[in-house]
Write an enzyme that holds these catalytic residues in place. Structure first.
Site, short mmCIF file in Angstrom:
data_model
loop_
_atom_site.label_atom_id
_atom_site.label_comp_id
_atom_site.label_asym_id
_atom_site.label_seq_id
_atom_site.Cartn_x
_atom_site.Cartn_y
_atom_site.Cartn_z
N ILE A 14 1.78 -35.99 1.95
CA ILE A 14 2.49 -36.52 0.78
C ILE A 14 1.92 -37.87 0.33
O ILE A 14 2.07 -38.25 -0.84
CB ILE A 14 4.00 -36.64 1.06
N ASP A 18 -2.99 -35.56 -4.00
CA ASP A 18 -2.23 -34.40 -4.44
C ASP A 18 -0.77 -34.50 -4.02
O ASP A 18 0.13 -34.14 -4.79
CB ASP A 18 -2.84 -33.12 -3.86
N GLN A 93 -7.88 -33.20 7.40
CA GLN A 93 -9.06 -34.08 7.36
C GLN A 93 -9.87 -33.51 6.21
O GLN A 93 -10.51 -32.48 6.33
CB GLN A 93 -9.83 -33.99 8.68
N SER A 94 -9.85 -34.18 5.07
CA SER A 94 -10.29 -33.54 3.83
C SER A 94 -11.65 -34.01 3.31
O SER A 94 -12.04 -33.64 2.21
CB SER A 94 -9.24 -33.76 2.74
N TYR A 105 -12.09 -32.25 15.49
CA TYR A 105 -10.86 -32.78 14.90
C TYR A 105 -10.58 -32.12 13.56
O TYR A 105 -9.42 -31.78 13.24
CB TYR A 105 -10.97 -34.30 14.72
N SER A 135 -9.73 -24.33 -0.48
CA SER A 135 -10.76 -25.14 -1.13
C SER A 135 -11.92 -24.31 -1.65
O SER A 135 -12.32 -23.31 -1.02
CB SER A 135 -11.30 -26.17 -0.14
N GLU A 137 -14.81 -25.17 -1.44
CA GLU A 137 -15.90 -25.34 -0.47
C GLU A 137 -16.06 -24.09 0.41
O GLU A 137 -17.13 -23.88 0.99
CB GLU A 137 -15.64 -26.55 0.42
N TYR A 158 -15.65 -28.56 7.53
CA TYR A 158 -14.44 -28.61 6.70
C TYR A 158 -14.19 -27.25 6.05
O TYR A 158 -13.07 -26.72 6.09
CB TYR A 158 -14.60 -29.68 5.62
N LYS A 162 -11.04 -24.66 6.59
CA LYS A 162 -10.23 -24.19 5.47
C LYS A 162 -10.23 -22.67 5.39
O LYS A 162 -9.22 -22.04 5.05
CB LYS A 162 -10.76 -24.77 4.15
N HIS A 188 -10.74 -31.66 -7.87
CA HIS A 188 -9.79 -32.24 -8.82
C HIS A 188 -9.61 -33.72 -8.48
O HIS A 188 -9.41 -34.09 -7.34
CB HIS A 188 -8.46 -31.49 -8.82
N ARG A 193 -7.58 -40.75 -6.43
CA ARG A 193 -8.53 -40.14 -5.51
C ARG A 193 -8.96 -41.16 -4.46
O ARG A 193 -9.10 -42.36 -4.75
CB ARG A 193 -9.75 -39.68 -6.30
#
Length: 352
Positions: A14, A18, A93-94, A105, A135, A137, A158, A162, A188, A193
């Site tokens: 949160i 996003d 972990q983005s 991790y 994503s 990705e 990553y 996902k 996005h 960001r």
């Protein structure tokens, strides 16, 4: 006397870009919003401070809970106590480049966390609707345009994490008849960001150059192409996905692809600077494996959800530049502000 009981939503992540926009959107729709945050020695709630009300205040409709998405016991406890109608799993972990440095991790926080949440929902038996932040990705090396039918060929830890979460959502949906959906969001961006992500790194870096605080901006691969949209519009689509009659998987994007070089050129030009005089290439910012080109085919989302983006590439650059110039104490041109005023008559999000 009749009254309506507000829906409850639980948001992981949160405090991120996003998550903060989604919290504002849901509050504007009358939801009671709950968010999971990590306990830290410093406050990390800057993106939601403007909507936070003391939980003891009778008017409070947003509540924060300390928790860790890598801890099943904590997840189960929060879901049991909150009893949400909807869960939006945005926490992870983005950062793609960082995932190469901390792959284990990343797999835990970005992949396995979805399993913890899905299993907690299944055991609760409460019919909670679940949204998974998937994503673009995941498509990796698959040629564009990419739709829900495009094969996945991930090119980073990553993306692999996902993809694991994506398939767990599909398996829980099919195996346990759960309302669990994937939003396959392409890039996005917004003034919120994170500062290490490439678009914000550029607009913030240019603002520092204009303010005479820096002379150069150090970049990696300028040839990678991405489909960039405006984050507030994308969280609207998250909500639409959970209001749809049936769960499913949805690609969300603008349908346009632009290179990092184009973003750099547009942003510097808007600021009245020659990018070639200030940009330097640093190999440390290159990924071991690169995703060359991502372009969303979001025709299904348009057809099923009635969603279309209003902000495209040129507008996005101006919106972000205006915000970062203002944050640096500079007077922006204001074109980005006028774009928002023109295209969003009912702007539900607050300060940026």
């Amino acid at each position: 006397m009749w009254w309506s009981i507000p829906k409850k939503a639980l948001i992981t992540g949160i405090t991120g870009q996003d998550g903060s926009y989604l919290a504002e959107l849901l509050l504007s729709k009358g939801y009671e919003v709950h968010g999971i945050i990590r306990r830290a020695s410093t406050f990390n709630t800057s993106r939601i401070d403007h909507i936070y009300v003391d939980p003891h205040d009778p008017a409070a409709r947003m509540f924060l809970h300390y928790g860790d998405i890598s801890d099943s016991e904590q997840i189960n406890g929060i879901i049991y106590n909150v009893k949400p109608d909807e869960i939006y799993h945005l926490g992870a972990q983005s950062h793609v480049r960082v995932s190469f440095d901390i792959p284990e991790y990343t797999g835990n926080a970005t992949g396995l966390s979805a399993t913890r949440l899905l299993e907690a929902i299944r055991r609760s038996g409460n019919g909670i609707k679940y949204y998974q932040a998937s994503s673009s990705e995941m498509f990796g090396a698959s040629p564009p345009p990419q739709s829900e039918a495009t094969p996945f060929r991930p090119r980073s830890p990553y993306a692999c994490a996902k993809l694991y979460a994506y398939w767990m959502v599909a398996n829980y949906r099919e195996g346990y008849n759960m309302f669990a959906s994937n939003g396959i969001l392409f890039n996005h961006e917004s003034p919120r960001r994170g500062e290490t992500f490439v678009t914000r790194k550029v607009t913030r870096g240019i603002s520092k150059i204009l303010a005479k605080k820096d002379q150069y901006l150090y970049m990696g691969n300028l040839d990678a192409k991405r489909d960039w949209g405006f984050a507030p519009e994308y969280v609207e689509c998250m909500w639409k996905i959970l209001q749809n009659d049936l769960p499913g998987d949805f690609v969300i994007g603008t349908g346009e692809s632009h290179s990092v070089r184009e973003f750099v050129e547009k942003a510097f030009s808007y600021a009245g600077l020659d990018w070639s005089e200030h940009v330097r290439i640093d190999p440390k910012y290159f990924r071991p494996t690169e995703v060359e080109d991502l372009i969303a085919d979001a025709s299904r989302s348009k057809r099923v959800l009635g969603w279309e983006p209003r902000v495209k590439f040129d507008d996005l650059v101006k919106i972000m530049m205006d915000a970062d110039m203002r944050a640096s104490g500079l007077e922006p041109a204001g074109e980005g502000d006028r774009i928002i005023e023109k295209k969003f008559e009912n702007k539900w999000w607050g300060c940026d």
